[in-house]
Design a protein around this motif. Structure first.
Motif, PDB file in Angstrom:
ATOM      1  N   ASP A 242      41.831  29.949  36.046  1.00 44.10           N
ATOM      2  CA  ASP A 242      41.678  29.605  34.972  1.00 44.10           C
ATOM      3  C   ASP A 242      42.633  30.359  34.465  1.00 44.10           C
ATOM      4  OD1 ASP A 242      40.004  29.182  32.225  1.00 44.10           O
ATOM      5  OD2 ASP A 242      40.321  31.414  32.393  1.00 44.10           O
ATOM      6  N   PRO A 243      43.456  30.593  33.487  1.00 45.15           N
ATOM      7  CA  PRO A 243      44.183  31.563  32.982  1.00 45.15           C
ATOM      8  C   PRO A 243      43.418  32.497  32.531  1.00 45.15           C
ATOM      9  CG  PRO A 243      45.304  29.703  30.858  1.00 45.15           C
ATOM     10  CD  PRO A 243      43.670  28.795  32.068  1.00 45.15           C
ATOM     11  N   VAL A 244      42.862  33.105  32.610  1.00 42.91           N
ATOM     12  CA  VAL A 244      42.162  34.750  32.602  1.00 42.91           C
ATOM     13  C   VAL A 244      41.749  35.521  33.762  1.00 42.91           C
ATOM     14  CG1 VAL A 244      39.886  35.974  31.884  1.00 42.91           C
ATOM     15  CG2 VAL A 244      41.316  34.476  29.940  1.00 42.91           C
ATOM     16  N   GLU A 245      41.355  33.854  34.007  1.00 39.02           N
ATOM     17  CA  GLU A 245      41.125  34.576  36.292  1.00 39.02           C
ATOM     18  C   GLU A 245      42.504  35.116  36.588  1.00 39.02           C
ATOM     19  OE1 GLU A 245      39.744  30.932  37.391  1.00 39.02           O
ATOM     20  OE2 GLU A 245      37.645  31.605  37.895  1.00 39.02           O
ATOM     21  N   ASN A 246      43.259  34.028  36.369  1.00 40.60           N
ATOM     22  CA  ASN A 246      44.448  34.351  36.459  1.00 40.60           C
ATOM     23  C   ASN A 246      45.572  35.802  36.953  1.00 40.60           C
ATOM     24  OD1 ASN A 246      44.853  32.047  38.118  1.00 40.60           O
ATOM     25  ND2 ASN A 246      45.861  30.463  36.467  1.00 40.60           N
ATOM     26  N   ALA A 247      44.582  35.670  35.113  1.00 42.55           N
ATOM     27  CA  ALA A 247      45.418  37.487  34.215  1.00 42.55           C
ATOM     28  C   ALA A 247      44.687  38.731  35.294  1.00 42.55           C
ATOM     29  CB  ALA A 247      44.982  37.057  33.436  1.00 42.55           C
ATOM     30  N   SER A 248      43.416  38.282  35.851  1.00 42.73           N
ATOM     31  CA  SER A 248      42.965  39.579  36.948  1.00 42.73           C
ATOM     32  C   SER A 248      43.343  39.090  37.980  1.00 42.73           C
ATOM     33  CB  SER A 248      41.049  39.371  36.810  1.00 42.73           C
ATOM     34  OG  SER A 248      41.105  38.866  37.437  1.00 42.73           O
ATOM     35  N   LEU A 249      43.867  38.315  38.416  1.00 43.11           N
ATOM     36  CA  LEU A 249      44.620  38.530  40.067  1.00 43.11           C
ATOM     37  C   LEU A 249      46.240  39.143  40.118  1.00 43.11           C
ATOM     38  CD1 LEU A 249      43.831  37.519  42.625  1.00 43.11           C
ATOM     39  CD2 LEU A 249      45.158  35.090  41.882  1.00 43.11           C
ATOM     40  N   THR A 250      47.001  38.298  38.809  1.00 44.69           N
ATOM     41  CA  THR A 250      48.110  39.067  39.214  1.00 44.69           C
ATOM     42  C   THR A 250      48.053  40.406  39.262  1.00 44.69           C
ATOM     43  OG1 THR A 250      48.471  38.255  36.700  1.00 44.69           O
ATOM     44  CG2 THR A 250      49.359  37.342  38.460  1.00 44.69           C
ATOM     45  N   PRO A 251      47.175  41.418  38.434  1.00 47.02           N
ATOM     46  CA  PRO A 251      47.429  42.782  38.216  1.00 47.02           C
ATOM     47  C   PRO A 251      47.466  43.293  40.116  1.00 47.02           C
ATOM     48  CG  PRO A 251      46.366  42.349  36.763  1.00 47.02           C
ATOM     49  CD  PRO A 251      46.837  41.234  37.098  1.00 47.02           C
ATOM     50  N   TRP A 252      45.949  42.538  40.526  1.00 48.48           N
ATOM     51  CA  TRP A 252      45.175  42.915  41.443  1.00 48.48           C
ATOM     52  C   TRP A 252      46.540  42.707  43.002  1.00 48.48           C
ATOM     53  CZ3 TRP A 252      43.979  40.750  46.545  1.00 48.48           C
ATOM     54  CH2 TRP A 252      42.976  41.253  47.108  1.00 48.48           C
ATOM     55  N   LEU A 253      46.872  41.682  43.256  1.00 50.74           N
ATOM     56  CA  LEU A 253      48.160  41.503  43.782  1.00 50.74           C
ATOM     57  C   LEU A 253      49.381  42.461  43.851  1.00 50.74           C
ATOM     58  CD1 LEU A 253      48.446  37.649  43.885  1.00 50.74           C
ATOM     59  CD2 LEU A 253      47.450  38.811  45.278  1.00 50.74           C
ATOM     60  N   PHE A 291      46.175  40.881  26.271  1.00 49.94           N
ATOM     61  CA  PHE A 291      47.008  40.071  25.514  1.00 49.94           C
ATOM     62  C   PHE A 291      46.035  38.999  25.921  1.00 49.94           C
ATOM     63  CE2 PHE A 291      49.235  37.823  22.632  1.00 49.94           C
ATOM     64  CZ  PHE A 291      50.432  36.896  23.309  1.00 49.94           C
ATOM     65  N   LEU A 292      46.262  38.051  27.143  1.00 48.18           N
ATOM     66  CA  LEU A 292      46.371  36.490  26.559  1.00 48.18           C
ATOM     67  C   LEU A 292      44.306  35.920  26.774  1.00 48.18           C
ATOM     68  CD1 LEU A 292      48.120  36.121  30.745  1.00 48.18           C
ATOM     69  CD2 LEU A 292      48.457  35.163  28.555  1.00 48.18           C
ATOM     70  N   VAL A 293      43.912  37.446  27.170  1.00 51.02           N
ATOM     71  CA  VAL A 293      42.573  36.378  27.095  1.00 51.02           C
ATOM     72  C   VAL A 293      41.933  36.671  25.130  1.00 51.02           C
ATOM     73  CG1 VAL A 293      39.781  37.329  27.284  1.00 51.02           C
ATOM     74  CG2 VAL A 293      41.295  38.339  28.948  1.00 51.02           C
ATOM     75  N   ARG A 294      43.084  37.128  25.056  1.00 53.33           N
ATOM     76  CA  ARG A 294      41.946  37.719  23.047  1.00 53.33           C
ATOM     77  C   ARG A 294      43.352  36.631  22.569  1.00 53.33           C
ATOM     78  NH1 ARG A 294      38.704  42.244  23.956  1.00 53.33           N
ATOM     79  NH2 ARG A 294      38.569  42.422  25.709  1.00 53.33           N
ATOM     80  N   SER A 295      44.296  36.818  22.550  1.00 55.29           N
ATOM     81  CA  SER A 295      45.251  36.254  21.555  1.00 55.29           C
ATOM     82  C   SER A 295      44.445  34.955  20.976  1.00 55.29           C
ATOM     83  CB  SER A 295      46.199  36.276  22.080  1.00 55.29           C
ATOM     84  OG  SER A 295      46.954  35.873  23.027  1.00 55.29           O
ATOM     85  N   GLY A 296      44.316  34.619  21.708  1.00 57.10           N
ATOM     86  CA  GLY A 296      44.167  32.477  21.388  1.00 57.10           C
ATOM     87  C   GLY A 296      45.389  31.856  21.737  1.00 57.10           C
ATOM     88  N   VAL A 297      46.229  32.438  22.819  1.00 53.18           N
ATOM     89  CA  VAL A 297      47.072  31.871  22.417  1.00 53.18           C
ATOM     90  C   VAL A 297      47.349  30.569  23.973  1.00 53.18           C
ATOM     91  CG1 VAL A 297      49.513  31.763  24.341  1.00 53.18           C
ATOM     92  CG2 VAL A 297      49.086  32.777  22.783  1.00 53.18           C
TER      93      VAL A 297
END
Lengths: 649, 148
Positions: A242-253, A291-297
C-alpha cells in the motif's frame, strides 16, 4: 480554556523556534557564546511548551470536551479511557501534533545529550532542527489546528472508527513517528556538517546513536503495523505494498543503509559524502511519507481525509527541506574531502554493496508508489501499481543483500581474501543447501514453493553465517561488546523474518466455508469443528456474535478458536475480529465473515505456516538496534574541553 | 587500489545495480499495473480481457444473487450497469446499495470477473474513486479519518 492553553503554547513554540533558527547562527558568526548556547535552552523550553499543548489536547479527549471540534469528530464518551487517549493521535490534526511534540523532544534530547559536542556544531544542528520545526508547528497551528472550537458544542462525539479501538493500532503511530522524526536529527547533522565543510569519524560517532534509535523505533513501528494488519484484516495478510506502507518502508531502507555507512565513516573515514547524502534523503523520505498520507494524492487504506491545502503545505515544506539541503550538498560535498581507500572485497566494500542494494530497493519502491501520481497528473489514466510489481523488483534485490550479510562481518577492513572467508562459511553453505533440498523435496516446487524454499535456505545461511562469526566470541572469554551483539541479533532477526515470509508464502493453506453448528472441516492436518455460535453477547460499546470452534489433531485437543463479529453502536458498523492460535510452526487463524442461524455462518480458516516468525524477527531486529544503541550516554565526552567547530578530526 | 580505481569501482557497482533494478522494474511495471475504471468507462473505453482492472461503484440494490460459492451482482455508477461475478467469500461489510471496489478482469461474456472485493467501510479499503462517486450519497464518509 484548556484548549486555549494548548493553542497558546503552540503559537509561543512557533515563535521561539523562529528565534532558535536564527539566534545560534548569529552567535556563531559573531563568536558570541551566549547567543550560540541559547539554542539549548530554547530547545528545552519548546519541548516543555509542546508537551503542554499535547497534554491539553489529551485532557480535552479524556474529559470528552465536545466543544473542541477535533474531539467532537473523533471521540465518544462511551469509549474506553485507553482509546480516548489513543484517539488523540488517530486523526490528522492530533497525529501532526504528536509529530511536532516528538520533534521537540528529540531536539531537547539532543540539546541535553549532545552537550559535550563542540558548541558551534551543536548550535547549528539545533538551528536546522528549529527551522524544520517552525515549518511543521506553523502547519499545525494554521492549517491543521486540533484546538479549533465547535460552537455550539455537540452533546455526543461522532465516535471513532471502531477498528482503531485496538492496542496494536494505538501504539503504531507513536513508534512510527519516533522513527521518522528521529531522522530529523540525522538530517540536521548532515546539514551542519555541510555548512562546516567537515565530516569525519567524530561526526559519525556522534550521529550513530541517533540513527540507531530512530531506526530501531521505525522498525518497531513498521512491524507493529504489519502485525496489526495481520490480526485485524481477516485474511492473514501483513503487507499489501500500500502507498502508505511503502512510505514507511523507504525511509527504513535508507535508514538501514545510513546505519551501516556511518560505521565505515567512523572506522575508516570513508563513504563520507555518501553518508551525508543518505542522511538527507532518509529524512526527506520521512517527510514524503507524511505528505503522501495526508494529501489525498494517493488512494490508500491509511489515507486521512483528503484536503488539498494540507497537501500543498507539506509539499512546500518537503520541497524546501529537500531542495535546499540537496542544493547545499551539491555545492559543499566536494569540500568534505576524500576518504580511506579500500578494495571491493573488504568489509567496507560489502557494506557499500549492501547500501547500493538497499538504495536500489528504496528507489524501486518509490517508483512504484509514485508512478500512479505521475500518470494521473499527466492524465494518462488512473492506475495503481500492485504487489506483483514490488515483489518482482524488491525481492531480487534483497536476496543478494541477505546473502552478503553473512559474509560482510567476517571480512577484514580495507582488503580481505574471499576464499578464506568462504572456507570459514562452508558449514553455513552446507546448512543452506541442505535446507533448500529438504524444502524442495519435501515441500514441493509448485507455485510459490520454489522461491519459498530458496527463502528458507537464505534465512538458514544468514543465521548459520552469523553464528559462525559469533562463535569465537562465545567460545573464548565472554567479552561483552554491545555493538557486536546488537548487529548479530539484528541480522538474525532479519533471517527469522525471511524464514517467516518464505513459510507463509509457500505453505499456507486456506478454507472458506459456510458452516452450521456440528460441521467439521480438515485443514493442514487439523480437524476444526464448529461447536456453536453465541449471539448478542454484550461488550463495552458493542454487541458480539461469536463462533466457537474446537480444534483437534488426531483426536487430541489443541485449542478453541473464537472469531467474532462486533456490532458497534457509534458509528454503527460490524467489525470482524479474528481468533489466532500461535505456535512455533505457525498460526491457526479463524475469521467469522458473516451469516446467521438460518443460512449458516461463513467462516474463513487459515493455516499460516511460520508466519509468527515474521513478527518475532521484526522485534529481534529492533532489539538488536536498541542493543547497539545502548542505554548509556549518547556520546562519551572526549578528553579535554569543548572545541569550536569540529577541529581536525 | 588507487583513488581513481576506487571511484571507477563505485561507479560500476552503482551503475550495474541501477541497471539491474531498472530492468526488473520496467518489466514488472507492465504486469503490475492495475487500471481504475468506473462502470461507464468500461463501456466507453472497453479494456479488453487482458487488463487487470479495479472497478469502483455501488452495488445495485436487488441484484445480488448467490449460487453457493458464486455471487452475481451489478456494479453501477448511476450511469451504467456492470454485471459482476465473484467466486468466494464476500467481505463482512458487503451490502447492496453500498460502495464497493472490485478487482479482476473482464471475461469473454461481457461480465466483470472479480477476484477481490473490497466493500465500503471494509477493513480494507475506501478508495478516493469510490468516495468521490458516493460523496453525494453518504456525506459522512469524506470527513472520516482512518489512522495509520
Amino acid at each position: 480554556m484548556i484548549a486555549e492553553i494548548g493553542q497558546f503554547s503552540l503559537a509561543l513554540a512557533m515563535l521561539i523556534y523562529l528565534a532558535q533558527s536564527v539566534a545560534p547562527l548569529i552567535g556563531i558568526a559573531r563568536q558570541d557564546l551566549v547567543w550560540t548556547q541559547s539554542a539549548r535552552r530554547m530547545a528545552y523550553f519548546n519541548a516543555f511548551l509542546l508537551l503542554v499543548a499535547f497534554a491539553s489536547l489529551t485532557w480535552c479527549y479524556i474529559a470528552s470536551d465536545f466543544s473542541v471540534l477535533n474531539v467532537a469528530l473523533n471521540s465518544h464518551s462511551a469509549k474506553p479511557l485507553l482509546y480516548k487517549i489513543s484517539g488523540v493521535w488517530s486523526n490528522h490534526e492530533g497525529s501532526m501534533l504528536l509529530w511536532v511534540v516528538i520533534l521537540a523532544l528529540y531536539g531537547a534530547a539532543f540539546a541535553f545529550f549532545g552537550r559535550s559536542l563542540p558548541d558551534d556544531f551543536q548550535a547549528r544542528v539545533l538551528a536546522v532542527q528549529a527551522m524544520i520545526s517552525v515549518g511543521f508547528v506553523a502547519f499545525v497551528f494554521f492549517v491543521s489546528n486540533p484546538f479549533a472550537r465547535l460552537d455550539p458544542p455537540v452533546i455526543e462525539g461522532q465516535g471513532m472508527n471502531p477498528m482503531l479501538q485496538d492496542p496494536g493500532l494505538a501504539l503504531h503511530p507513536p513508534f512510527l513517528y519516533l522513527g521518522y522524526v528521529g531522522f530529523s536529527i540525522c538530517f540536521a547533522f548532515a546539514v551542519a556538517a555541510l555548512i562546516e565543510g567537515k565530516v569525519g569519524p567524530f561526526w559519525a560517532r556522534a550521529l550513530r546513536p541517533w540513527a540507531l534509535i530512530s531506526w530501531s523505533f521505525l522498525t518497531l513501528g513498521v512491524a507493529l503495523g504489519c502485525w496489526w494488519a495481520y490480526y485485524t484484516l481477516g485474511w492473514g495478510g501483513w503487507w499489501y505494498w500500500d502507498p502508505v506502507e511503502n512510505a514507511s518502508l523507504t525511509p527504513w531502507l535508507l535508514g538501514t543503509a545510513l546505519l551501516h555507512s556511518l560505521i565505515v565513516v567512523e572506522r575508516r573515514d570513508a563513504l563520507k559524502s555518501w553518508s551525508v547524502l543518505l542522511a538527507i534523503l532518509t529524512f526527506s523520505l520521512s517527510l514524503l511519507g507524511t505528505f503522501l498520507v495526508r494529501s489525498g494524492v494517493l488512494t490508500s487504506v491509511h489515507s486521512f481525509a483528503a484536503d488539498p491545502s494540507r497537501g500543498l503545505f507539506i509539499l512546500g515544506l518537503l520541497g524546501l527541506v529537500c531542495g535546499l539541503s540537496l542544493l547545499l550538498f551539491a555545492f559543499r560535498a566536494s569540500s568534505l574531502g576524500a576518504g580511506g581507500l579500500f578494495r571491493p572485497i573488504s568489509r567496507e566494500g560489502f557494506i557499500l554493496f549492501g547500501n547500493v542494494l538497499l538504495s536500489a530497493a528504496a528507489g524501486t519502491v518509490l517508483l512504484g508508489t509514485l508512478y500512479p501520481v505521475f500518470t494521473e497528473a499527466l492524465d494518462v489514466g488512473k492506475i495503481s501499481v500492485g504487489p506483483p510489481f514490488f515483489n518482482k523488483t524488491v525481492l531480487p534485490l534483497m536476496a543478494p543483500m541477505a546473502a552478503i550479510m553473512a559474509v560482510g562481518p567476517l571480512l577484514f577492513w580495507r582488503e580481505a581474501r574471499l576464499a578464506d572467508i568462504m572456507k570459514k562459511l562452508s558449514p553455513a553453505l552446507a546448512a543452506c543447501l541442505l535446507i533448500m533440498a529438504v524444502a524442495w523435496v519435501w515441500g514441493g516446487v509448485s507455485g510459490n514453493r520454489l522461491a519459498a524454499g530458496g527463502g528458507l535456505a537464505l534465512g538458514a545461511w544468514l543465521i548459520a553465517g552469523t553464528a559462525i562469526e559469533a562463535w569465537p566470541k562465545i567460545k573464548g572469554v565472554f567479552h561483552y561488546r554491545r555493538k557486536g551483539w546488537g548487529m548479530r541479533i539484528a541480522h538474525i532477526g532479519l533471517a527469522v523474518t525471511i524464514i517467516g515470509i518464505a513459510g507463509d508464502a509457500g505453505w499456507s493453506e486456506e478454507q472458506a466455508k459456510t458452516m452450521r453448528p456440528g460441521d467439521q472441516i480438515a485443514l493442514a492436518g487439523f480437524d476444526i469443528r464448529l461447536r456453536e455460535v453465541e449471539e448478542n453477547v454484550k461488550g463495552p460499546n458493542y454487541v458480539v456474535t461469536r463462533a466457537l470452534l474446537d480444534v483437534t489433531r488426531d483426536g487430541r485437543e489443541i485449542t478453541v478458536l473464537a472469531p467474532e463479529i462486533r456490532h458497534f453502536i457509534a458509528p454503527p458498523r460490524p467489525i470482524s475480529n479474528t481468533s489466532i492460535h500461535v505456535s512455533l510452526s505457525g498460526d491457526l487463524y479463524a475469521a467469522l465473515a458473516s451469516g446467521n442461524e438460518d443460512q449458516g455462518w461463513v467462516l474463513r480458516l487459515y493455516w499460516h505456516f511460520l508466519t509468527p516468525w515474521i513478527f518475532v524477527g521484526g522485534a529481534l531486529m529492533a532489539l538488536g538496534g536498541f542493543l547497539a544503541w545502548g542505554l548509556g550516554p549518547m556520546i562519551r565526552p572526549k578528553s579535554g574541553g569543548k572545541r569550536q567547530g569540529l577541529g581536525n578530526l | 587500489m588507487t583513488r581513481k580505481k576506487q571511484r571507477l569501482f563505485f561507479l560500476l557497482l552503482g551503475g550495474a545495480t541501477l541497471l539491474f533494478a531498472g530492468i526488473l522494474a520496467a518489466a514488472a511495471l507492465q504486469e503490475g499495473m492495475i487500471y481504475y475504471y468506473t462502470p461507464s468507462e468500461v463501456y466507453e473505453k472497453p479494456p479488453g480481457t487482458e487488463r487487470h482492472l479495479r472497478i469502483g461503484g455501488m452495488v445495485e440494490a436487488g441484484t445480488l444473487v448467490r449460487e453457493g460459492d458464486v455471487a452475481h451482482f451489478v456494479i453501477t455508477d448511476n450511469k451504467a450497469r456492470l454485471p459482476t461475478i465473484y467466486k468466494g467469500v464476500l467481505p463482512t461489510l458487503f451490502r447492496e446499495g453500498d460502495g464497493v471496489v472490485a478487482e479482476g478482469n473482464m471475461d469473454s461474456e461481457g461480465r466483470f470477473a472479480a477476484s477481490l472485493i473490497m466493500a465500503k467501510h471494509d477493513e480494507n479499503y475506501m478508495p478516493r474513486e469510490v468516495s468521490d462517486a458516493l460523496e453525494n450519497k453518504a456525506g459522512s464518509n469524506g470527513s472520516e479519518g482512518k489512522a495509520e
